[in-house]
Design a protein around this motif. Structure first.
Motif, PDB file in Angstrom:
ATOM      1  N   THR A  65     -52.748 -33.030  25.143  1.00  0.00           N
ATOM      2  CA  THR A  65     -52.886 -34.412  24.700  1.00  0.00           C
ATOM      3  C   THR A  65     -54.357 -34.773  24.541  1.00  0.00           C
ATOM      4  N   TYR A  66     -55.161 -34.405  25.522  1.00  0.00           N
ATOM      5  CA  TYR A  66     -56.600 -34.671  25.472  1.00  0.00           C
ATOM      6  C   TYR A  66     -57.237 -33.975  24.264  1.00  0.00           C
ATOM      7  N   ILE A  96     -50.760 -39.532  18.942  1.00  0.00           N
ATOM      8  CA  ILE A  96     -50.904 -38.204  19.545  1.00  0.00           C
ATOM      9  C   ILE A  96     -49.537 -37.670  19.968  1.00  0.00           C
ATOM     10  N   THR A 129     -55.454 -48.146  22.757  1.00  0.00           N
ATOM     11  CA  THR A 129     -55.010 -46.940  23.482  1.00  0.00           C
ATOM     12  C   THR A 129     -53.529 -46.684  23.225  1.00  0.00           C
ATOM     13  N   THR A 135     -53.249 -45.034  19.721  1.00  0.00           N
ATOM     14  CA  THR A 135     -53.713 -43.636  19.673  1.00  0.00           C
ATOM     15  C   THR A 135     -52.760 -42.731  20.453  1.00  0.00           C
ATOM     16  N   GLN A 136     -52.265 -43.189  21.596  1.00  0.00           N
ATOM     17  CA  GLN A 136     -51.341 -42.375  22.381  1.00  0.00           C
ATOM     18  C   GLN A 136     -50.025 -42.150  21.632  1.00  0.00           C
ATOM     19  N   GLY A 183     -56.434 -35.660  21.025  1.00  0.00           N
ATOM     20  CA  GLY A 183     -57.239 -36.871  20.909  1.00  0.00           C
ATOM     21  C   GLY A 183     -58.664 -36.562  20.462  1.00  0.00           C
TER      22      GLY A 183
END
Length: 165
Positions: free
Chosen positions: A129-130, A114, A107, A110-111, A133
């Protein structure tokens, strides 16, 4: 790699007049377990920016993932609050991550990717952000893997940083 312990925050550019350097992120950089001098980092292939004329309009731009690293580059690394001078590196493009590989990333990784993807955008919301992703999850956005081959260690750079107050 030996840690460069500094008593206060500093600017690498202000300390050493480097033509070419890169600060590698702990979340997106991986070192070979046997020989830490080689590794790779992950970076977005596309980035979102806000149109300067219309702040509600955004555009996706392809990024030159190697950029200035086409030439030998001095690399620095921050891990757990400690700075490291990694050495002089040659970068080369490897295969992009697959959707399956994206799913296996932590996580934190990936964060970080992003966040880097959306860094040029103003007013980033949790929804943005979502959505970014989700675009990665289906392969509409991709991540490049850039290999790092250590080709040297500049003692002048290393000692210049160690000598900082």
């Amino acid at each position: 790699m030996a840690a460069l312990i500094c008593s206060k925050p500093f600017s690498l550019a202000g300390i050493v007049r480097l033509k070419n350097y890169r600060v590698l992120s702990q979340e997106t950089t991986y070192w070979c377990p046997d020989r830490e001098e080689h590794g790779y980092f992950l970076t977005p292939i596309f980035k979102c920016t806000t149109n300067p004329r219309v702040v509600t309009a955004h555009r996706w731009l392809a990024v030159d993932v190697l950029g200035h690293m086409r030439e030998p580059t001095e690399c620095f690394y921050n891990k757990d609050g400690k700075w490291y001078y990694a050495g002089t590196y040659r970068a080369f493009r490897m295969d992009d991550l697959t959707i399956q590989e994206w799913e296996l990333l932590s996580t934190e990784t990936t964060q970080a990717l992003i966040k880097e993807t959306l860094a040029g955008r103003k007013n980033v919301s949790p929804q943005n952000t979502y959505e970014a992703g989700q675009l990665y999850a289906v392969g509409a956005l991709r991540v490049s893997c850039v290999g790092l081959q250590c080709i040297g260690f500049n003692n002048q750079v290393y000692h210049a940083i160690l000598e900082q107050p």
